[in-house]
Design an enzyme around this catalytic site. Structure first.
Site, short mmCIF file in Angstrom:
data_model
loop_
_atom_site.label_atom_id
_atom_site.label_comp_id
_atom_site.label_asym_id
_atom_site.label_seq_id
_atom_site.Cartn_x
_atom_site.Cartn_y
_atom_site.Cartn_z
N HIS A 76 0.83 -1.20 0.00
CA HIS A 76 0.00 0.00 0.00
C HIS A 76 0.87 1.26 0.00
CE1 HIS A 76 -2.85 -2.99 1.62
NE2 HIS A 76 -3.79 -2.21 1.09
N ASP A 127 27.35 -0.39 -4.35
CA ASP A 127 27.66 0.25 -5.64
C ASP A 127 28.88 1.17 -5.53
OD1 ASP A 127 27.25 1.12 -8.35
OD2 ASP A 127 26.32 2.94 -7.54
#
Length: 335
Positions: A76, A127
Site C-alpha cells: 500500500h 555500488d
C-alpha cells in the site's frame, strides 16, 4: 463484463484495509554490508573514489523507503511521517550496519518501507564500494520490531542489543498485569440460553492478553437493576476494571447506560467519546451507540456494544489507555 475463462487465474490483490482503524505505526529494519580490508577503511574515512558512501547510502535509504509501494506491487502507498536512516561502522566485522526507522499513522504497517530503506542503502554502499573491492556481501536483513495496529509490539525472535533497545525504545501497549477485571454480558437471550454469548469470551481473551486477571465473567438479562446491583458487588470485591457488552443501542431493552448512571461516582466522558469517534472509522453506525464509561468507587466501568466485532474493536480502541486510567485513579502521576 465477462472475464475470459482460464485454468490459472492469478489471485493477486492488495489487502482490503478499508475497515481498519488508522493507528500510529513504527518499524525499524536492519542489515549489513560485509566489506573487506580494502573497502572498509575507505568507507569509514569517506575516501571512496565515487564519494562519501555513508551519506549517499542514507539519502538512498530515505528514497527507498518512500518508493516501497512502487517496488512491490501489492504494498500500500503510505504518506510517511518519519524516515531515519543510519549507517554504523562495525570494526570487528569490517561491516557497515544500516538501520531504517519509519513511522506514520495509517491503517497498515510500515515494515516494508523500513526494509526497502535498508535494502536501498545497502545496495548504494555496495555500488560505491565495488570499484575498490568486488568481494562484498549483503546480509542480515530483518525487521527488528514493529509497533501499532491490533497486534501492538512485535519483536524479531533474534532480539536486539542493549544499545538498539536504548536507542529505539520499542513501545508496547501498557499492560494490565495482574489487575482484577470482570466481563459482563447484557442480553436477555444469552441469559435465558437461547443465544450463544460470543462477545463476553472475546473480551475475556483480550483482557488476558493484556495480562489482566479475569475472575468474574457473567451473563445478565437486560435492564437497570440487575446490572446496577452487580456493579456494586464487583466494586466491593475490589475489581478494578469491568467491561460490559450489550445494551448500548436504541432498543427498548437497551438500558446499560442507565444502569451505569445509577451507580456512577464520576463519568469518564472522554473514553465514551473516543469509543464513538474511533469506531466511526469502521462504520457510521457507531454514532448510534450509547457507549459509556464511569467510575464506581475504585472500579472503571466501560459499556461496549454487544456485537462481537464491535466489542473487540472497542477494547482495541481503549486498551492502550486502560493501565494509565487506573494509575490515575490510584493517584499516581503521569509518566
Amino acid at each position: 463484463m465477462t472475464l475470459p475463462a482460464t485454468e490459472h487465474v492469478a489471485a493477486f490483490h492488495m489487502a482490503d484495509i478499508r475497515d481498519k482503524r488508522p493507528t500510529r505505526r513504527r518499524a525499524v529494519a536492519v542489515g549489513e554490508l560485509q566489506a573487506g580490508p580494502v573497502a572498509w577503511p575507505l568507507i569509514v574515512e569517506r575516501r571512496l573514489p565515487k564519494g562519501d558512501a555513508l551519506v549517499m547510502a542514507e539519502v538512498a535509504g530515505l528514497q527507498g523507503a518512500k518508493q516501497a509501494s512502487t517496488l512491490m506491487p501489492l504494498c500500500h502507498p503510505l504518506p510517511l511521517e518519519l524516515v531515519r536512516v543510519h549507517c554504523e561502522p562495525v570494526a570487528e566485522r569490517l561491516a557497515i550496519r544500516v538501520y531504517c526507522e519509519v513511522a506514520t499513522e495509517a491503517r497498515t504497517g510500515v515494515e516494508m518501507e523500513a526494509l526497502a530503506g535498508v535494502n536501498a542503502a545497502l545496495l548504494t554502499l555496495y555500488d560505491l564500494s565495488k570499484p575498490v573491492e568486488p568481494a562484498l556481501a549483503i546480509g542480515g536483513i530483518r525487521l527488528l520490531f514493529k509497533e501499532g495496529g491490533k497486534s501492538g509490539l512485535w519483536r524479531h525472535p533474534e532480539g536486539m542489543s542493549e544499545a538498539e533497545q536504548a536507542h529505539f525504545r520499542p513501545r508496547d501497549i501498557a499492560r494490565l498485569q495482574g489487575v482484577p477485571c470482570a466481563v459482563v454480558t447484557l442480553s436477555d437471550r444469552a441469559h435465558e440460553g437461547s443465544y450463544e454469548d460470543r462477545s463476553g469470551p472475546l473480551l475475556v481473551e483480550g483482557l488476558r492478553q493484556l495480562g489482566a486477571q479475569v475472575d468474574h465473567v457473567d451473563v445478565l438479562p437486560d435492564g437497570v437493576q440487575p446490572l446496577a446491583a452487580h456493579l456494586r458487588a464487583l466494586a466491593a470485591a475490589q475489581v478494578r476494571l469491568c467491561l460490559c457488552t450489550g445494551g448500548t443501542g436504541l432498543g427498548p431493552r437497551d438500558l446499560t447506560p442507565e444502569a451505569l448512571a445509577q451507580v456512577a461516582d464520576r463519568r469518564v466522558d472522554g473514553l465514551a467519546e473516543m469509543l464513538r469517534s474511533e469506531s466511526a472509522r469502521h462504520t457510521p453506525l457507531a454514532w448510534l451507540s450509547r457507549a459509556e464509561a464511569v467510575q464506581v468507587g475504585r472500579m472503571l466501568v466501560l459499556a461496549l456494544p454487544g456485537s462481537p466485532r464491535a466489542a473487540g474493536q472497542g477494547l482495541a480502541i481503549v486498551g492502550p489507555l486502560l493501565a494509565h486510567a487506573l494509575a490515575m485513579m490510584n493517584g499516581e502521576g503521569h509518566p
